[in-house]
Design a protein around this motif. Structure first.
Motif, PDB file in Angstrom:
ATOM      1  N   ARG A  94      43.437  37.590  41.725  1.00  0.00           N
ATOM      2  CA  ARG A  94      42.375  38.572  41.999  1.00  0.00           C
ATOM      3  C   ARG A  94      42.858  39.992  41.688  1.00  0.00           C
ATOM      4  O   ARG A  94      42.109  40.810  41.139  1.00  0.00           O
ATOM      5  N   LEU A  95      44.103  40.282  42.040  1.00  0.00           N
ATOM      6  CA  LEU A  95      44.648  41.619  41.775  1.00  0.00           C
ATOM      7  C   LEU A  95      44.769  41.878  40.286  1.00  0.00           C
ATOM      8  O   LEU A  95      44.406  42.962  39.807  1.00  0.00           O
ATOM      9  N   ARG A  96      45.271  40.883  39.553  1.00  0.00           N
ATOM     10  CA  ARG A  96      45.555  41.090  38.123  1.00  0.00           C
ATOM     11  C   ARG A  96      44.304  41.070  37.259  1.00  0.00           C
ATOM     12  O   ARG A  96      44.172  41.893  36.348  1.00  0.00           O
ATOM     13  N   TYR A  97      43.372  40.160  37.527  1.00  0.00           N
ATOM     14  CA  TYR A  97      42.248  39.956  36.620  1.00  0.00           C
ATOM     15  C   TYR A  97      40.951  40.611  37.093  1.00  0.00           C
ATOM     16  O   TYR A  97      40.005  40.709  36.307  1.00  0.00           O
ATOM     17  N   ILE A  98      40.900  41.052  38.360  1.00  0.00           N
ATOM     18  CA  ILE A  98      39.651  41.628  38.868  1.00  0.00           C
ATOM     19  C   ILE A  98      39.846  43.059  39.351  1.00  0.00           C
ATOM     20  O   ILE A  98      39.206  43.991  38.854  1.00  0.00           O
ATOM     21  N   LEU A  99      40.754  43.256  40.294  1.00  0.00           N
ATOM     22  CA  LEU A  99      40.892  44.571  40.912  1.00  0.00           C
ATOM     23  C   LEU A  99      41.438  45.609  39.938  1.00  0.00           C
ATOM     24  O   LEU A  99      40.851  46.697  39.779  1.00  0.00           O
ATOM     25  N   MET A 142      39.560  48.951  38.184  1.00  0.00           N
ATOM     26  CA  MET A 142      40.048  50.246  38.655  1.00  0.00           C
ATOM     27  C   MET A 142      40.544  51.132  37.516  1.00  0.00           C
ATOM     28  O   MET A 142      41.239  52.115  37.757  1.00  0.00           O
ATOM     29  N   LYS A 143      40.196  50.805  36.286  1.00  0.00           N
ATOM     30  CA  LYS A 143      40.667  51.597  35.150  1.00  0.00           C
ATOM     31  C   LYS A 143      40.298  53.077  35.252  1.00  0.00           C
ATOM     32  O   LYS A 143      41.135  53.939  34.971  1.00  0.00           O
ATOM     33  N   PRO A 144      39.067  53.426  35.654  1.00  0.00           N
ATOM     34  CA  PRO A 144      38.755  54.868  35.756  1.00  0.00           C
ATOM     35  C   PRO A 144      39.680  55.607  36.723  1.00  0.00           C
ATOM     36  O   PRO A 144      40.151  56.705  36.427  1.00  0.00           O
ATOM     37  N   SER A 145      39.957  55.002  37.882  1.00  0.00           N
ATOM     38  CA  SER A 145      40.851  55.638  38.855  1.00  0.00           C
ATOM     39  C   SER A 145      42.272  55.713  38.324  1.00  0.00           C
ATOM     40  O   SER A 145      42.961  56.735  38.488  1.00  0.00           O
ATOM     41  N   LEU A 146      42.728  54.662  37.664  1.00  0.00           N
ATOM     42  CA  LEU A 146      44.076  54.648  37.108  1.00  0.00           C
ATOM     43  C   LEU A 146      44.243  55.704  36.031  1.00  0.00           C
ATOM     44  O   LEU A 146      45.264  56.411  35.973  1.00  0.00           O
ATOM     45  N   VAL A 147      43.241  55.841  35.179  1.00  0.00           N
ATOM     46  CA  VAL A 147      43.310  56.846  34.113  1.00  0.00           C
ATOM     47  C   VAL A 147      43.317  58.249  34.699  1.00  0.00           C
ATOM     48  O   VAL A 147      44.111  59.117  34.286  1.00  0.00           O
ATOM     49  N   PHE A 148      42.456  58.493  35.675  1.00  0.00           N
ATOM     50  CA  PHE A 148      42.400  59.824  36.294  1.00  0.00           C
ATOM     51  C   PHE A 148      43.733  60.184  36.945  1.00  0.00           C
ATOM     52  O   PHE A 148      44.260  61.285  36.746  1.00  0.00           O
ATOM     53  N   VAL A 149      44.294  59.244  37.700  1.00  0.00           N
ATOM     54  CA  VAL A 149      45.576  59.505  38.372  1.00  0.00           C
ATOM     55  C   VAL A 149      46.685  59.686  37.346  1.00  0.00           C
ATOM     56  O   VAL A 149      47.568  60.549  37.516  1.00  0.00           O
TER      57      VAL A 149
END
Length: 408
Positions: A319-324, A328-335
């Motif tokens: 679930r963490l690798r394939y879904i979450l 969460m790409k927008p948050s990861l990119v912003f951070v």
């Protein structure tokens, strides 16, 4: 009725500005008129600049913005008069620009009043619903303009001069400061140290923030308490926390070496050894802010999606690798982008914990040293512009790569 008031304001503003051109802009031993001024020492009549700016704005944005662009340009040039100090010498007796208001002639005040009237009249061109948001944003925009954009423009202005705050003569040197910066090996070494710090800090910072955000998301008990605890370093004074970290890293009685001694390891000079100093500078700053961003991204993921994956038999790692993480790409990119900018611009921790010693003199510290220790503000501004261009380029590349990955 409103249209009539608007016309009166427009014509009054134009009349005041036109009248100001025939009245003195400075009084004293020598009376200066509008056409006696040039912008930043360049042989360009003062009155031609706002007209050129207004024409460009009108061509770009349309006729509706013509009067607003003209008035704003005139207001900016009114402020620019403060920095045409060479031409104010016959009138100014003091070194402080505040005395400008004591000696400025009637022309300057009429020009400012006319420009303000036209700004107010131009704002009324927008409908109430379109005007209201900008009126609410106006105080913040004024603060950002005065505290951010105006200093940036002034830095660009002095980057073409040999600007020492203790020397009255600040000659125009053209691109000499830029030539010096591009040939300054210590400046480029400081940039490399900044990038080395960023490359080491950003992955650790993102992993730590995501780990704690995921813990809060997965274990919602006492969620509010832990959010406050993790966010505290972000709102705590950098100076205060740096002093605490200096104590932790003390080579004689610090907690870090005490922990090492428990396991039989020799003590380490954390902040004095070039091999460890740049990495010992705390990673804590901004972690709490990133935790909040990641937590918001996790909470935005639909619960139905997570529940559907559980029904399909996906374990926690799947679930963490394939879904979450994909969602969460927008948050990861912003951070990632904000962390990159913040890491390259690191200064406070370096100043408080190492003082630029032990191979920790980053680019911002090097710029600060030239500007406030050596008082070479012109050269420091030049280096800051180069650093800005580098950070902007990196940010644009990051956003472009992110957009390509999103399209895929």
């Amino acid at each position: 009725m409103v249209s009539g008031k608007r016309k009166v304001m427009f014509f009054t503003g134009i009349l005041l500005m036109a009248l100001s051109l025939f009245l003195p802009f400075a009084s004293g031993k020598e009376s200066l008129m509008a056409w006696d001024f040039s912008l930043a020492g360049v042989s360009l009549p003062f009155i031609m600049v706002p007209l050129a700016l207004a024409c460009i704005a009108a061509f770009t944005f349309g006729k509706v913005f013509l009067t607003l662009a003209l008035s704003l340009a005139l207001l900016l040039l009114d402020l620019a008069c403060l920095f045409s100090k060479e031409q104010w010498k016959p009138a100014l007796k003091s070194k402080f620009f505040l005395d400008f208001f004591k000696v400025a002639g009637a022309g300057w005040y009429l020009l400012a009043a006319g420009a303000l009237l036209i700004v107010v009249a131009a704002i009324t061109l927008f409908r109430d619903r379109k005007r209201a948001p900008y009126l609410f944003l106006l105080p913040m925009l004024a603060g950002i303009g005065f505290l951010t954009f105006f200093p940036a423009l002034f830095a660009l202005f002095i980057s073409f001069r040999r600007w020492n705050i203790l020397i009255a003569n600040k000659p125009f040197v053209g691109l000499a400061n830029f030539e010096k910066a591009f040939s300054d090996e210590y400046f480029w070494r400081s940039i490399w140290i900044s990038f080395k710090y960023a490359l080491g800090v950003i992955p650790a910072k993102i992993l730590i923030a995501f780990f704690f955000a995921f813990l809060i998301y997965a274990i919602p008990k006492f969620k509010g308490f832990f959010r406050v605890v993790y966010f505290l370093p972000t709102v705590t004074s950098v100076v205060a926390v740096s002093v605490i970290w200096n104590w932790i890293y003390n080579p004689y009685y610090g907690v870090a070496n005490y922990v090492l001694s428990v396991f039989g390891a020799p003590p380490v000079n954390w902040l004095g050894d070039p091999k460890t100093a740049i990495w010992a500078v705390a990673v804590w700053r901004g972690v709490g802010y990133d935790i909040i961003i990641f937590l918001a991204g996790l909470n935005d993921i639909p619960r139905t999606t997570v529940e559907a994956s559980q029904i399909d038999g996906a374990n926690g790692w799947q679930r963490l690798r394939y879904i979450l993480i994909p969602l969460m790409k927008p948050s990861l990119v912003f951070v990632f982008i904000t962390s990159t900018i913040g890491a390259i611009q690191v200064f406070s921790e370096i100043y408080m914990m190492t003082g630029g010693n032990a191979e920790t003199k980053t680019a911002v510290y090097y710029i600060w040293e030239y500007g406030f220790s050596r008082l070479q503000m012109g050269y420091a501004s030049t280096m800051s512009l180069i650093l800005f261009a580098i950070i902007l380029t990196i940010s644009l590349i990051q956003m472009r790569v992110t957009r390509l990955l999103k399209e895929e």
